[in-house]
Design an enzyme around this catalytic site. Structure first.
Site, short mmCIF file in Angstrom:
data_model
loop_
_atom_site.label_atom_id
_atom_site.label_comp_id
_atom_site.label_asym_id
_atom_site.label_seq_id
_atom_site.Cartn_x
_atom_site.Cartn_y
_atom_site.Cartn_z
N GLU A 244 36.11 31.25 31.95
CA GLU A 244 36.81 30.76 30.77
C GLU A 244 38.30 31.01 30.93
OE1 GLU A 244 33.06 32.11 27.90
OE2 GLU A 244 35.04 33.01 27.64
N LYS A 246 41.86 32.52 30.29
CA LYS A 246 42.39 33.76 29.70
C LYS A 246 43.68 33.39 28.99
CE LYS A 246 43.53 38.58 30.36
NZ LYS A 246 44.33 38.51 29.15
N PHE A 334 35.07 31.75 21.87
CA PHE A 334 34.27 31.85 23.09
C PHE A 334 32.99 32.66 22.92
CE2 PHE A 334 38.09 34.61 23.49
CZ PHE A 334 37.49 35.85 23.29
N ARG A 405 34.50 48.35 27.67
CA ARG A 405 35.21 47.67 28.75
C ARG A 405 34.35 47.82 30.01
NH1 ARG A 405 40.57 46.50 28.94
NH2 ARG A 405 41.08 48.07 27.36
N LYS A 411 38.86 40.16 34.16
CA LYS A 411 39.98 39.24 34.00
C LYS A 411 40.66 39.03 35.35
CE LYS A 411 42.37 43.25 31.99
NZ LYS A 411 43.00 43.78 30.78
#
Length: 547
Positions: A244, A246, A334, A405, A411
């Site tokens: 997706e 960022k 999302f 996380r 990312k």
């Protein structure tokens, strides 16, 4: 429970360095607490007063605290500040001051844990022109009734930093052991309720009570987070991945039930008033009761604008109509956490995506599912060409884990690596910046404490230094020459060339060539990197170096 007993326990815990010993002490304490004391104790022992999802804030800065202590001790505020500068810690300084305070005419009574919580709640609810005066009255009364050791922890609680090393993991495991329930159930209930105090009450009832916990509308949960990674590693581990864009925007959580809706920021603050256009867009895009996770970006002439433009809207309280006309804001959704009474955080990303596409008409973030490296890399290049930060790579089989996380989301960004760190200190600038802070001491978190890992002095414009000064000036805890210590409240993103081993900082690491990237007002100090995550990055560097 007397607040003096709570303070004695904090003193005992502060002297313990081992995590397991801390958990043993807490485990032994929890079962004896009453129904009213248990949730307050759990929050207090982590240095919190209210659950993370609640909007209340005590709103007591260092200066108001200093005034209250000075009045009770019969000394001037300047004397309090000097003692804090000498001790280097507000709690220890207040304890010292209260041991030498002059006799007063106050009739002292023993403080109860729940009574202190009620006073904090009153302080948080006071508003209007007389709010500071009313808060000061309560603060004076609390410190007048406090023994020195109680004053130490009252001061730290009011400033939001207990500094005894009790993190969420410690209290989670202590709750599980104290009430003989699986730790995984405690963690899951915490992710859904976002309040370990309430979870402790459920754990006392048993495993069935924890198993029945679901997320609720208008009770925001922490957002799932990503760590840095690589396209190749994710494809190797998961096969097909979901890619997706960022976005360089601000995370939001949208809650809707019938005609009522709310938007919450990453810090779980209600920002509905600042985003009427986003509310209108999302309400028009679905007829269902939902909790959606997404990112709002600012756009001009079809191109995304930097993150700071979004922050200006989040902060704006007046002339919203003018600002809406100036800059177009677009929500990209999302993820879906809740749909028509059903919680979906335990469903896979693929399942959540399918439900999202079935109930949301517009504003769904583009997604590529592929096991082909070239396809994912082409998607990455496309994201950069469109002006976005990079891409997110997600494991299709992953559940939604609030506040975590983990390795299921990574990312991918070009150029410099970055860290989100808390500002805990500064030094005055020189020359034309002599009246501003010129360099800043930054910290990560470890077991609830802030651990210094770097200083940063480059990358700041004069305008940004002025903004930093305004944000930090009322959070000063102590000063010594050119050095200032702050109550942790501000988060910045810092770029760096490399993480190095270093004896200069207590965490054992330092950043090579640190540079200020941007202010992260959308993040709280609870969102900064952990020492363990910095260690993982360091070892990732070491193992990736080729001869």
């Amino acid at each position: 429970m007397l607040f003096s007993d709570f303070s004695d326990l904090c003193t005992r815990l502060e002297a313990i360095s081992g995590r397991l010993e801390m958990i043993d002490v807490l485990q032994g304490e929890l079962p004896s607490l009453s129904e009213g004391e248990l949730p307050v104790f759990v929050r207090f022992i982590m240095g919190r007063i209210f659950p993370d999802w609640r909007p209340e804030k005590v709103g007591v800065g260092p200066n108001l605290l200093y005034e209250g202590v000075a009045y009770v001790a019969g000394i001037k505020k300047e004397s309090v500040v000097r003692t804090i500068n000498r001790e280097g810690d507000v709690g220890r300084a207040v304890e010292h001051i209260l041991t030498t305070k002059e006799q007063t005419s106050f009739f002292t009574t023993a403080l109860e844990l729940e009574e202190v919580y009620r006073d904090f709640t009153y302080i948080a609810g006071v508003g209007g022109s007389r709010s500071q005066r009313e808060k000061l009255k309560v603060i004076r009364r609390l410190f007048a009734n406090a023994q020195p050791v109680e004053g130490k922890y009252l001061a730290r609680l009011l400033l939001g930093e207990l500094r005894i090393g009790i993190g969420e993991g410690n209290i989670r495991d202590a709750i599980a052991r104290a009430f003989d329930v699986p730790s995984v159930l405690v963690e899951h209930a915490y992710q859904a309720r976002n309040d370990l105090g309430e979870v402790a009450l459920l754990a006392r009832e048993g495993a069935d009570a924890l198993s029945g916990v679901r997320i609720e509308l208008f009770r925001p949960v922490k957002m799932m987070l990503a760590q840095q990674g690589s396209i190749g590693a994710m494809l190797a581990e998961h096969g097909a991945v979901a890619a997706e864009m960022k976005y360089d925007g601000s995370r939001f959580q949208f809650h809707k039930k019938g005609g009522e809706c709310r938007i919450y920021s990453r810090k779980l603050e209600d920002v509905t008033h600042a985003l009427p256009d986003i509310v209108q867009a999302l309400v028009g895009a679905t007829k269902h009761d939902v909790i959606l996770d997404g990112e709002v970006i600012a756009v001009r002439d079809g191109k995304p604008l930097p993150f700071q433009f979004v922050l200006r809207r989040f902060r704006r309280k007046h002339d919203l109509d003018l600002h809406i006309d100036e800059i177009t804001m677009i929500p990209w959704v999302f993820d879906l956490l809740f749909l028509d009474g059903t919680t979906y955080i335990d469903a896979t990303l693929s399942e959540r995506r399918a439900h999202l596409e079935s109930v949301l008409g517009d504003y769904i973030a583009p997604q590529l599912v592929s096991d082909n490296t070239e396809e994912v890399e082409e998607f990455y290049r496309e994201a950069l060409e469109k002006g976005h930060e990079g891409i997110m790579i997600k494991a299709p089989s992953s559940p939604y884990t609030p506040g975590v996380r983990g390795k299921n989301w990574v990312k991918i960004k070009p150029a410099v690596d970055t860290l989100d760190l808390a500002v805990i200190g500064a030094e005055w600038g020189e020359g034309r910046r002599a009246k501003l802070y010129g360099s800043f001491l930054l910290a990560c978190r470890d077991s609830g404490e802030f651990i210094p890992v770097s200083k940063v002095a480059t990358g700041f414009s004069d305008e940004m230094l002025a903004i930093m000064y305004d944000l930090l000036k009322d959070t000063v805890l102590s000063t010594s020459g050119k050095e200032i210590v702050f109550e942790p409240s501000v988060v910045i993103e810092v770029g760096y060339a490399e993480i190095q081993r270093s004896p200069n900082y207590s965490g054992g690491y330092a950043l090579r060539f640190p540079r200020f990237i941007c202010l992260r007002e959308d993040k709280s100090v609870d969102d900064v990197e952990s020492l363990a995550q910095i260690g993982e990055r360091y070892y990732s560097q070491v193992t990736s170096v080729k001869p």
